[in-house]
Design a protein around this motif. Structure first.
Motif, PDB file in Angstrom:
ATOM      1  N   UNK A 234      22.885  85.224  23.813  1.00 17.53           N
ATOM      2  CA  UNK A 234      24.263  85.544  23.505  1.00 17.53           C
ATOM      3  C   UNK A 234      24.265  86.373  22.253  1.00 17.53           C
ATOM      4  N   UNK A 235      25.289  87.412  22.198  1.00 18.52           N
ATOM      5  CA  UNK A 235      25.195  88.224  21.196  1.00 18.52           C
ATOM      6  C   UNK A 235      26.449  88.032  20.588  1.00 18.52           C
ATOM      7  N   UNK A 236      26.725  87.475  19.152  1.00 15.38           N
ATOM      8  CA  UNK A 236      27.800  87.077  18.539  1.00 15.38           C
ATOM      9  C   UNK A 236      27.559  87.560  17.022  1.00 15.38           C
ATOM     10  N   UNK A 237      28.621  87.549  16.395  1.00 14.89           N
ATOM     11  CA  UNK A 237      28.611  88.180  14.806  1.00 14.89           C
ATOM     12  C   UNK A 237      28.618  86.759  13.788  1.00 14.89           C
ATOM     13  N   UNK A 238      27.569  87.003  12.919  1.00 12.63           N
ATOM     14  CA  UNK A 238      27.272  85.962  11.803  1.00 12.63           C
ATOM     15  C   UNK A 238      28.613  85.796  10.873  1.00 12.63           C
ATOM     16  N   UNK A 239      29.148  84.578  10.852  1.00  8.71           N
ATOM     17  CA  UNK A 239      30.263  84.460   9.875  1.00  8.71           C
ATOM     18  C   UNK A 239      30.001  83.516   8.937  1.00  8.71           C
ATOM     19  N   UNK A 240      28.789  82.861   8.830  1.00  7.02           N
ATOM     20  CA  UNK A 240      28.367  81.758   7.651  1.00  7.02           C
ATOM     21  C   UNK A 240      26.852  81.612   7.749  1.00  7.02           C
ATOM     22  N   UNK A 241      26.245  81.523   6.608  1.00  7.86           N
ATOM     23  CA  UNK A 241      25.127  81.255   6.594  1.00  7.86           C
ATOM     24  C   UNK A 241      24.561  79.980   6.002  1.00  7.86           C
TER      25      UNK A 241
ATOM     26  N   UNK B 241      11.729  73.328   2.325  1.00  6.72           N
ATOM     27  CA  UNK B 241      10.967  73.341   4.031  1.00  6.72           C
ATOM     28  C   UNK B 241      11.946  73.486   4.861  1.00  6.72           C
ATOM     29  N   UNK B 242      13.302  73.288   4.858  1.00  2.00           N
ATOM     30  CA  UNK B 242      14.161  73.762   5.998  1.00  2.00           C
ATOM     31  C   UNK B 242      14.407  75.118   5.957  1.00  2.00           C
ATOM     32  N   UNK B 243      14.870  75.482   7.096  1.00  2.00           N
ATOM     33  CA  UNK B 243      15.438  76.993   7.376  1.00  2.00           C
ATOM     34  C   UNK B 243      16.788  77.071   7.193  1.00  2.00           C
ATOM     35  N   UNK B 244      17.298  78.150   6.809  1.00  2.00           N
ATOM     36  CA  UNK B 244      18.489  78.492   6.881  1.00  2.00           C
ATOM     37  C   UNK B 244      19.134  78.732   8.485  1.00  2.00           C
ATOM     38  N   UNK B 245      20.271  78.353   8.728  1.00  2.00           N
ATOM     39  CA  UNK B 245      20.975  78.320   9.874  1.00  2.00           C
ATOM     40  C   UNK B 245      22.188  79.415   9.831  1.00  2.00           C
TER      41      UNK B 245
END
Length: 202
Positions: A97-104, A111-115
């Motif tokens: 899917x190709x969508x726009x990032x609205x929040x990080x 140790x966790x990764x950003x989503x």
């Protein structure tokens, strides 16, 4: 000059004009195909980018259905709010899917990764599940309108072969038009030169 000579001269000029119009259209079409070949085949191959086709209206008006988007690799740390990313619906699966990032969503523990929370420009609400780094395929670099449908029919190795062949055929056709125009002009000048020489000798 007789009426017949005048008519022949007019017809000759009309043929010459049509020839130049055809030549201009041929070169214009050749330039267009060459540009598409560069945008769709050459640049992605050189940069390691991947072409994808937008098949829904979720990203209108920026990327209507049928748009070809060129997606280049991106580091997760370089993704920003407003970036348009392509990601797998499920890690390891082909569907994307190709969508726009609205929040990080920043990690709450070490140790966790950003989503990344994403949303289609035309959608009213964000996507249900945030995107994990492992799902990220890249960020949209540029797009080519309408070419996406062609990309779906002619893809992979076939696209890399067909586009250069089409460009080559158009190049040969344009060359033929140039040669034909030159030959036609020489034929038109030859009788005129011969007639002038006969009059001078009389």
């Amino acid at each position: 000059m007789t009426d017949i000579d005048a008519r022949e001269d007019t017809e000759s000029k009309e043929r010459g004009l049509l020839g130049y119009i055809g030549l201009g259209l041929s070169w214009g079409l050749l330039a267009l195909v060459s540009l598409v070949a560069v945008l769709v085949v050459l640049l992605p191959a050189v940069t390691g980018s991947t072409p994808y086709t937008i098949i829904t209206s979720s990203m209108e008006p920026s990327y209507p259905a049928g748009t070809l988007v060129i997606v280049r690799p991106v580091e997760p740390d370089d993704v920003r709010i407003g970036s348009v990313i392509t990601y797998q619906l499920e890690s390891g699966k082909a569907e994307v899917v190709t969508h726009r990032v609205v929040e990080i969503i920043q990690p709450s523990v070490p140790g966790e990764e950003p989503r990344f929370v994403t949303k289609g420009d035309a959608n009213g609400v964000p996507d249900e599940e945030p995107v994990m780094e492992v799902q990220l395929r890249g960020e949209v670099w540029y797009s080519v309108p309408w070419i996406g449908w062609v990309n779906n029919v002619v893809n992979g190795d076939m696209r890399a072969v067909i586009i250069p062949i089409v460009a080559g055929v158009l190049f040969l056709y344009a060359g033929y038009q140039v040669v034909s125009a030159v030959v036609q002009r020489r034929r038109e000048r030859a009788p005129s030169s011969a007639g002038t020489g006969a009059s001078a000798g009389a």
